[in-house]
Design a protein around this motif. Structure first.
Motif, mmCIF file in Angstrom:
data_model
loop_
_atom_site.group_PDB
_atom_site.id
_atom_site.type_symbol
_atom_site.label_atom_id
_atom_site.label_comp_id
_atom_site.label_asym_id
_atom_site.label_seq_id
_atom_site.Cartn_x
_atom_site.Cartn_y
_atom_site.Cartn_z
ATOM 1 N N TYR A 38 0.813 -1.216 0.000
ATOM 2 C CA TYR A 38 0.000 0.000 0.000
ATOM 3 C C TYR A 38 0.848 1.267 0.000
ATOM 4 C CZ TYR A 38 -4.138 -2.839 0.806
ATOM 5 O OH TYR A 38 -5.165 -3.742 0.666
ATOM 6 N N ALA A 39 2.123 1.156 -0.371
ATOM 7 C CA ALA A 39 3.001 2.329 -0.377
ATOM 8 C C ALA A 39 2.439 3.485 -1.212
ATOM 9 C CB ALA A 39 4.397 1.942 -0.860
ATOM 10 N N PRO A 40 1.896 3.247 -2.410
ATOM 11 C CA PRO A 40 1.330 4.372 -3.171
ATOM 12 C C PRO A 40 0.158 5.044 -2.448
ATOM 13 C CG PRO A 40 1.734 2.496 -4.610
ATOM 14 C CD PRO A 40 1.894 1.994 -3.210
ATOM 15 N N THR A 41 -0.660 4.241 -1.776
ATOM 16 C CA THR A 41 -1.788 4.811 -1.032
ATOM 17 C C THR A 41 -1.290 5.618 0.151
ATOM 18 O OG1 THR A 41 -3.275 3.016 -1.702
ATOM 19 C CG2 THR A 41 -3.880 4.248 0.277
ATOM 20 N N PHE A 42 -0.306 5.085 0.886
ATOM 21 C CA PHE A 42 0.244 5.817 2.028
ATOM 22 C C PHE A 42 0.912 7.127 1.571
ATOM 23 C CE2 PHE A 42 0.896 1.423 4.129
ATOM 24 C CZ PHE A 42 -0.422 1.416 4.573
ATOM 25 N N ALA A 43 1.580 7.080 0.435
ATOM 26 C CA ALA A 43 2.209 8.295 -0.099
ATOM 27 C C ALA A 43 1.146 9.339 -0.447
ATOM 28 C CB ALA A 43 3.053 7.955 -1.322
ATOM 29 N N ALA A 44 0.023 8.888 -0.995
ATOM 30 C CA ALA A 44 -1.066 9.815 -1.321
ATOM 31 C C ALA A 44 -1.677 10.389 -0.046
ATOM 32 C CB ALA A 44 -2.131 9.097 -2.147
ATOM 33 N N MET A 45 -1.811 9.571 0.977
ATOM 34 C CA MET A 45 -2.329 10.059 2.261
ATOM 35 C C MET A 45 -1.386 11.106 2.846
ATOM 36 S SD MET A 45 -3.632 6.425 3.844
ATOM 37 C CE MET A 45 -3.997 7.110 5.451
ATOM 38 N N GLU A 46 -0.088 10.855 2.730
ATOM 39 C CA GLU A 46 0.910 11.812 3.193
ATOM 40 C C GLU A 46 0.752 13.132 2.437
ATOM 41 O OE1 GLU A 46 5.539 11.101 4.368
ATOM 42 O OE2 GLU A 46 4.972 10.621 2.315
ATOM 43 N N GLN A 47 0.575 13.040 1.140
ATOM 44 C CA GLN A 47 0.432 14.232 0.296
ATOM 45 C C GLN A 47 -0.833 15.021 0.638
ATOM 46 O OE1 GLN A 47 0.196 13.312 -3.888
ATOM 47 N NE2 GLN A 47 -0.447 15.377 -4.459
ATOM 48 N N HIS A 48 -1.941 14.294 0.898
ATOM 49 C CA HIS A 48 -3.231 14.946 1.116
ATOM 50 C C HIS A 48 -3.559 15.133 2.598
ATOM 51 C CE1 HIS A 48 -4.443 15.012 -3.104
ATOM 52 N NE2 HIS A 48 -3.959 13.776 -3.214
ATOM 53 N N ASN A 49 -2.618 14.797 3.479
ATOM 54 C CA ASN A 49 -2.764 15.051 4.913
ATOM 55 C C ASN A 49 -3.941 14.296 5.528
ATOM 56 O OD1 ASN A 49 -1.791 16.223 7.281
ATOM 57 N ND2 ASN A 49 -3.144 17.990 7.122
ATOM 58 N N ILE A 50 -4.092 13.041 5.139
ATOM 59 C CA ILE A 50 -5.108 12.167 5.710
ATOM 60 C C ILE A 50 -4.429 11.206 6.684
ATOM 61 C CG2 ILE A 50 -6.666 10.240 5.176
ATOM 62 C CD1 ILE A 50 -7.612 11.718 2.770
ATOM 63 N N VAL A 51 -5.062 10.995 7.823
ATOM 64 C CA VAL A 51 -4.472 10.203 8.904
ATOM 65 C C VAL A 51 -4.568 8.708 8.601
ATOM 66 C CG1 VAL A 51 -4.675 9.615 11.362
ATOM 67 C CG2 VAL A 51 -4.965 11.988 10.607
ATOM 68 N N LEU A 52 -3.516 7.970 8.956
ATOM 69 C CA LEU A 52 -3.532 6.507 8.920
ATOM 70 C C LEU A 52 -3.781 6.015 10.339
ATOM 71 C CD1 LEU A 52 -3.093 3.744 7.564
ATOM 72 C CD2 LEU A 52 -0.634 4.014 8.026
ATOM 73 N N ASN A 53 -4.871 5.291 10.526
ATOM 74 C CA ASN A 53 -5.261 4.773 11.843
ATOM 75 C C ASN A 53 -4.982 3.281 11.897
ATOM 76 O OD1 ASN A 53 -7.387 6.941 10.804
ATOM 77 N ND2 ASN A 53 -7.076 7.247 12.993
ATOM 78 N N LEU A 54 -4.146 2.878 12.832
ATOM 79 C CA LEU A 54 -3.660 1.500 12.883
ATOM 80 C C LEU A 54 -4.299 0.685 13.997
ATOM 81 C CD1 LEU A 54 0.177 2.205 12.571
ATOM 82 C CD2 LEU A 54 -1.377 1.533 10.731
ATOM 83 N N HIS A 55 -4.856 -0.469 13.648
ATOM 84 C CA HIS A 55 -5.090 -1.488 14.664
ATOM 85 C C HIS A 55 -3.771 -2.232 14.785
ATOM 86 C CE1 HIS A 55 -7.709 -4.455 16.915
ATOM 87 N NE2 HIS A 55 -6.515 -5.032 16.880
ATOM 88 N N GLY A 56 -3.022 -1.919 15.811
ATOM 89 C CA GLY A 56 -1.644 -2.370 15.898
ATOM 90 C C GLY A 56 -1.463 -3.714 16.559
ATOM 91 N N GLU A 57 -1.866 -4.765 15.887
ATOM 92 C CA GLU A 57 -1.620 -6.125 16.359
ATOM 93 C C GLU A 57 -1.278 -7.010 15.165
ATOM 94 O OE1 GLU A 57 -3.976 -7.489 20.130
ATOM 95 O OE2 GLU A 57 -5.427 -6.765 18.650
ATOM 96 N N VAL A 58 -0.466 -8.019 15.419
ATOM 97 C CA VAL A 58 -0.137 -9.019 14.407
ATOM 98 C C VAL A 58 -0.997 -10.243 14.671
ATOM 99 C CG1 VAL A 58 1.644 -10.529 13.473
ATOM 100 C CG2 VAL A 58 2.226 -8.194 14.164
ATOM 101 N N PRO A 59 -1.875 -10.615 13.739
ATOM 102 C CA PRO A 59 -2.737 -11.777 13.978
ATOM 103 C C PRO A 59 -1.915 -13.042 14.160
ATOM 104 C CG PRO A 59 -3.456 -10.530 12.054
ATOM 105 C CD PRO A 59 -2.111 -10.010 12.425
ATOM 106 N N GLY A 60 -2.441 -13.935 14.982
ATOM 107 C CA GLY A 60 -1.763 -15.216 15.162
ATOM 108 C C GLY A 60 -1.543 -15.549 16.616
#
Length: 362
Positions: free
Chosen positions: A123-145
């Motif tokens: 998702y690097a292109p999407t994250f780069a676009a979010m960075e450009q457009h100042n949209i927040v990335l909200n993480l559910h920070g867990e690794v399944p398993g």
């Protein structure tokens, strides 16, 4: 301050930057309780069925929420999915969408459509676009398993990915949602100023042993050790603007919470602010948090100001509505019910005595 001795406290309305309002009958029941919990602004999670993956769907959802209670400011989000392309991010920015929620696949309720594999590269292109457009990335920070044998939590396993995202996209605003470990607090602090973390009410009073036996205390991420809970409490009262309130209030019908398997989610919305105040009161009484750290300034920062500032919202107006918390002996009920009695949702920490809240205008 010594919260136990406080009989009345006036605060700006809280900003709850992580809520689950669901859909259909649950949405209709839950939304009117947002303001009851002292909250006037919410960041709404997109993990509906089907998930919110388009701008049109997010705006339509917002319209439904506003039709129930137009006094609340709803910040809308998209669910990270292959269909959320850089072009969609540009469209989202123009429409005022506040963030994109990343769920690792299968990690929690309605996360079956979440990301898998090396999503940082995928998702690097999407994250780069979010960075450009100042949209927040909200993480559910867990690794399944399965949790490794050396007692490292799923959240702790995710923290290197948080740092990797921050290093690769240094201008991308990132929120590590519902921090539940001391390690998560340290990781957020070690990242740049573009990284913040939300802390729930329930992680301030629950520990893993309670979550294992009480279905109304079972959630993802699961509460951890007392030392982790204490680190969260100290962060809340630290005055550190990297940490702000996100209740992760997650309603489920009572009948499902009483069945097997128990769905993950703790419902706190009707008493969101009150439960934070209660947790801080108990923490100061036990000496976990120094009374000198439990200042009105720090409490207001965590509950209301820091989250708004991170999302680019103005501080509450000094001449605007305020919430007044008074001690009246009010106790949290066991549940809320729909008018026809067909839907019932259990509330966390029922029977606890909490502040009563009223709104006042100057």
């Amino acid at each position: 301050m010594r919260l136990r001795d406080v009989q009345q406290l006036e605060l700006p309305p809280s900003a709850d930057m992580h809520v689950h309002l669901r859909q259909d009958e649950i949405m209709n029941l839950v939304v009117p309780y947002i303001r009851a919990g002292g909250v006037d602004t919410v960041f709404v999670m997109p993990n509906l069925q089907p998930p919110i993956t388009s701008v049109a769907a997010a705006l339509e959802y917002k319209t439904r929420l506003q039709s129930i209670d137009s006094r609340v400011n709803y910040l809308m989000s998209l669910y990270l999915h292959p269909s959320v392309t850089p072009d969609v991010i540009a469209e989202a920015a123009k429409a005022g969408i506040a963030g994109v929620k990343l769920y690792p696949q299968g990690v929690t309720t309605n996360s079956e459509s979440g990301v898998a594999g090396d999503f940082v590269e995928t998702y690097a292109p999407t994250f780069a676009a979010m960075e450009q457009h100042n949209i927040v990335l909200n993480l559910h920070g867990e690794v399944p398993g399965t949790v490794p044998k050396d007692d490292v939590s799923l959240e702790e396993l995710f923290l290197p990915t948080l740092k990797r995202l921050n290093e690769k996209f240094p201008r991308l605003r990132i929120v590590l949602e519902h921090c539940s470990t001391a390690a998560a607090i340290d990781a957020v602090r070690s990242c740049s100023s573009t990284v913040a973390g939300t802390i729930t009410a329930h992680h301030l009073y629950l520990t893993g042993d309670i979550s294992e036996i009480d279905p109304h205390a079972f959630c993802k991420p699961i509460p951890k050790k007392p030392s982790d809970r204490d680190a969260l409490l100290k962060a809340v009262c630290s005055g550190d603007s990297k940490f702000f309130f996100g209740s992760d209030s997650a309603p489920h019908p009572l009948i499902t919470k009483q069945g097997k398997p128990v769905p993950a989610g703790v419902f706190t919305q009707p008493y969101a602010t009150q439960l934070v105040l209660l947790a801080l009161e108990e923490a100061t009484e036990k000496g976990i948090v120094d009374e000198k750290a439990a200042t009105q300034e720090n409490i207001e920062g965590f509950l209301s100001r820091f989250g708004r500032r991170f999302y680019g919202l103005p501080d509450p107006s000094p001449s605007g509505p305020r919430i007044v918390a008074k001690r009246t002996g009010e106790k949290i009920p066991a549940s809320i019910r729909s008018a026809d009695g067909t839907l019932e949702i259990g509330i966390s920490k029922s029977e606890a005595t909490v502040f009563s809240l009223d709104y006042v205008s100057e």
